[in-house]
Enzyme design. Structure first.
Site, PDB file in Angstrom:
ATOM      1  N   TYR A   3      -4.458  14.369   1.396  1.00  0.00           N
ATOM      2  CA  TYR A   3      -4.066  15.456   0.493  1.00  0.00           C
ATOM      3  C   TYR A   3      -5.166  16.510   0.343  1.00  0.00           C
ATOM      4  O   TYR A   3      -4.911  17.629  -0.061  1.00  0.00           O
ATOM      5  CB  TYR A   3      -3.703  14.912  -0.903  1.00  0.00           C
ATOM      6  CG  TYR A   3      -2.455  14.052  -0.919  1.00  0.00           C
ATOM      7  CD1 TYR A   3      -1.604  13.986   0.174  1.00  0.00           C
ATOM      8  CD2 TYR A   3      -2.114  13.311  -2.045  1.00  0.00           C
ATOM      9  CE1 TYR A   3      -0.477  13.201   0.168  1.00  0.00           C
ATOM     10  CE2 TYR A   3      -0.974  12.528  -2.063  1.00  0.00           C
ATOM     11  CZ  TYR A   3      -0.159  12.469  -0.946  1.00  0.00           C
ATOM     12  OH  TYR A   3       0.963  11.690  -0.958  1.00  0.00           O
ATOM     13  N   LYS A  14      -3.608   1.126   7.396  1.00  0.00           N
ATOM     14  CA  LYS A  14      -2.865   1.202   8.664  1.00  0.00           C
ATOM     15  C   LYS A  14      -3.912   1.088   9.763  1.00  0.00           C
ATOM     16  O   LYS A  14      -4.073   1.965  10.619  1.00  0.00           O
ATOM     17  CB  LYS A  14      -2.093   2.542   8.684  1.00  0.00           C
ATOM     18  CG  LYS A  14      -1.090   2.678   9.794  1.00  0.00           C
ATOM     19  CD  LYS A  14       0.132   1.802   9.634  1.00  0.00           C
ATOM     20  CE  LYS A  14       1.014   1.914  10.864  1.00  0.00           C
ATOM     21  NZ  LYS A  14       2.019   0.852  10.982  1.00  0.00           N
ATOM     22  N   ASP A  72       3.282  -0.420   6.175  1.00  0.00           N
ATOM     23  CA  ASP A  72       4.718  -0.608   6.406  1.00  0.00           C
ATOM     24  C   ASP A  72       5.141  -1.998   5.960  1.00  0.00           C
ATOM     25  O   ASP A  72       6.187  -2.187   5.317  1.00  0.00           O
ATOM     26  CB  ASP A  72       5.078  -0.331   7.876  1.00  0.00           C
ATOM     27  CG  ASP A  72       4.055  -0.899   8.865  1.00  0.00           C
ATOM     28  OD1 ASP A  72       2.981  -1.328   8.432  1.00  0.00           O
ATOM     29  OD2 ASP A  72       4.361  -0.918  10.068  1.00  0.00           O
ATOM     30  N   ASP A 107       0.414   6.719  -3.308  1.00  0.00           N
ATOM     31  CA  ASP A 107       1.427   7.594  -3.898  1.00  0.00           C
ATOM     32  C   ASP A 107       2.809   6.963  -3.710  1.00  0.00           C
ATOM     33  O   ASP A 107       3.623   6.863  -4.639  1.00  0.00           O
ATOM     34  CB  ASP A 107       1.357   8.956  -3.174  1.00  0.00           C
ATOM     35  CG  ASP A 107       2.099  10.051  -3.897  1.00  0.00           C
ATOM     36  OD1 ASP A 107       2.681   9.763  -4.955  1.00  0.00           O
ATOM     37  OD2 ASP A 107       2.106  11.189  -3.391  1.00  0.00           O
ATOM     38  N   ASP A 157       5.159   4.327  -6.559  1.00  0.00           N
ATOM     39  CA  ASP A 157       6.521   4.690  -6.967  1.00  0.00           C
ATOM     40  C   ASP A 157       7.515   3.577  -6.621  1.00  0.00           C
ATOM     41  O   ASP A 157       8.440   3.301  -7.378  1.00  0.00           O
ATOM     42  CB  ASP A 157       6.967   5.992  -6.295  1.00  0.00           C
ATOM     43  CG  ASP A 157       6.649   7.205  -7.161  1.00  0.00           C
ATOM     44  OD1 ASP A 157       5.816   7.064  -8.084  1.00  0.00           O
ATOM     45  OD2 ASP A 157       7.216   8.284  -6.918  1.00  0.00           O
TER      46      ASP A 157
END
Ligand code: NAD
Length: 368
Positions: A146, A196, A228, A252, A256
């Protein structure tokens, strides 16, 4: 008597409604544990835009009020009224992001808790989570893709391309890993690091650094998941996890997902913390995981628990009032166990009592 100073930023929509209940709890708990909690309210978000003639969602006075406090108790900002303003003065982008940056709030703690009495509210089958779950997601908040540079769109080979850059420095990974291990030490002593590392250089550095930091916490069991797989495993069996630590982008998304499988956004607090001081206390911004809920604002029916549990996190991490924090958590659990439910968590069973925002606040205060 210990004196603490809290900047209170109620914001928009349901923010001021749920903040009133958190302040009731603060008054009661400070009496009970004999500390002084001076709190002053400041305008933020849409409320500040209205007050300043659409100049800024974060007035200088608000920022100075926060600088003079040990912590910020934040409601929520935003709503349809301000959505067509230029992006950099919109409530979330123009207030929350600058606050995080100004105070170096690099660690985002989001508990994903499904209370055993509320498993019906989770979209996961009851049989998979008979006792609910309690997972803490620790997300790195100020680095990663980001914020990395270059971040741009440009022409190349006759077409437009877009570039975002993912950068993590060892020091950034180290400090967030420490937050996760410290949190695990007072929980179930398990950390799962999500990355990852099979594809990304960033993740390889992330994993090596987390493994190195883990050596300072020999009591904590460390595991690793690719992101994943983590997305699947959390749905398959969330109770397997205690603390999850991950980077900005993955956190992020996973936080959620955890909010969703927990059942109600109205129950989930969050903390964004800076570096600890010499007493181990962090400056922090504490807010519900949900937003300003314009669809129910002004009706007095919002669930105040996320705001009240955000206050409990503030007491724990920024003021060092740990007993007071535990006692707020316990009072919330007792109110739930006694059947008090706002509309978002009401399922209509016999032992439930449908209550409004203020009654839920009172039910919690009575149990303190
Ligand atoms: P939202 O979280 O406000 O609402 C999503 C749904 O959850 C709504 O149905 C709402 O009624 C419900 N909900 C949320 N909190 C609740 C509570 N305490 N009690 C009962 N129900 C609750 O998300 P949204 O609708 O996508 O966003 C609305 C506004 O909030 C937007 O302007 C958005 O930008 C802003 N927002 C602000 C923050 C923040 O201040 N940190 C975070 C997210 C969204």
């Amino acid at each position: 008597m210990t004196e603490h100073r809290i900047a209170v930023l109620p914001g928009d929509g349901i923010g001021p409604e749920v903040m009133d209940e958190a302040l009731k709890v603060l008054r009661r708990i400070s009496e009970k544990y004999s500390f002084e909690a001076a709190h002053q309210e400041f305008a933020v978000g849409g409320a500040a835009l209205d007050a300043t003639g659409n100049t800024t969602p974060l007035p200088q006075e608000t920022l100075e009020g926060c600088e003079n406090a040990s912590a910020i108790l934040f409601g929520s900002v935003g709503g349809p009224k301000w959505e067509s303003l230029p992006p950099d003065i919109q409530p979330e982008r123009g207030a929350l992001l600058p606050l995080r940056k100004h105070f170096g709030l690099f660690a985002n703690l989001r508990p994903g808790v499904c209370h055993p009495a509320l498993i019906d509210a989770s979209p996961v089958k009851n049989s998979l989570i008979p006792n609910g779950f309690d997972v803490l997601c620790v997300r790195e908040l100020t680095g990663g893709i980001y914020f990395g540079s270059p971040k741009e769109r440009r022409e190349e080979g006759g077409e437009e391309i877009a570039v975002d850059t993912m950068v993590y420095r060892t020091s950034e990974v180290e400090r967030i890993a420490r937050v996760a291990f410290e949190a695990a030490m007072v929980r179930d002593k398990r950390v799962c690091s999500v990355d990852k590392a099979n594809v990304l250089q960033n993740s390889m550095l992330w994993r090596e650094t987390v493994i190195r930091v883990a050596k300072d916490y020999p009591e904590v069991q460390l595991s690793h998941l690719y992101v994943d797989n983590a997305a699947m495993q959390l749905i398959r069996y969330a109770p397997d996890y205690d603390v999850i630590v991950t980077g900005n982008l993955f956190g992020d998304i996973l936080s959620d997902e955890m909010a969703m499988i927990s059942g109600s956004l109205g129950m989930l607090p969050s903390a964004s913390l800076g570096s600890p001081d010499t007493d181990g206390l962090n400056f922090g911004l504490y807010e519900p995981s949900g937003g300003s809920a314009p669809d129910i604002a002004g009706q007095g029916i919002a669930n105040p628990i996320a705001q009240i549990l955000s206050l409990a996190m503030l007491l724990r991490y920024s003021l060092g009032e740990r007993e007071a924090a535990d006692s707020v958590d316990k009072a919330v659990e007792e109110a739930i166990a006694a059947g008090y439910r706002t509309g978002d968590i009401y399922r209509g069973s016999e032992n439930e009592k449908l209550v409004n925002t203020s009654d839920m606040g009172n039910a919690i205060v009575e149990r303190l």
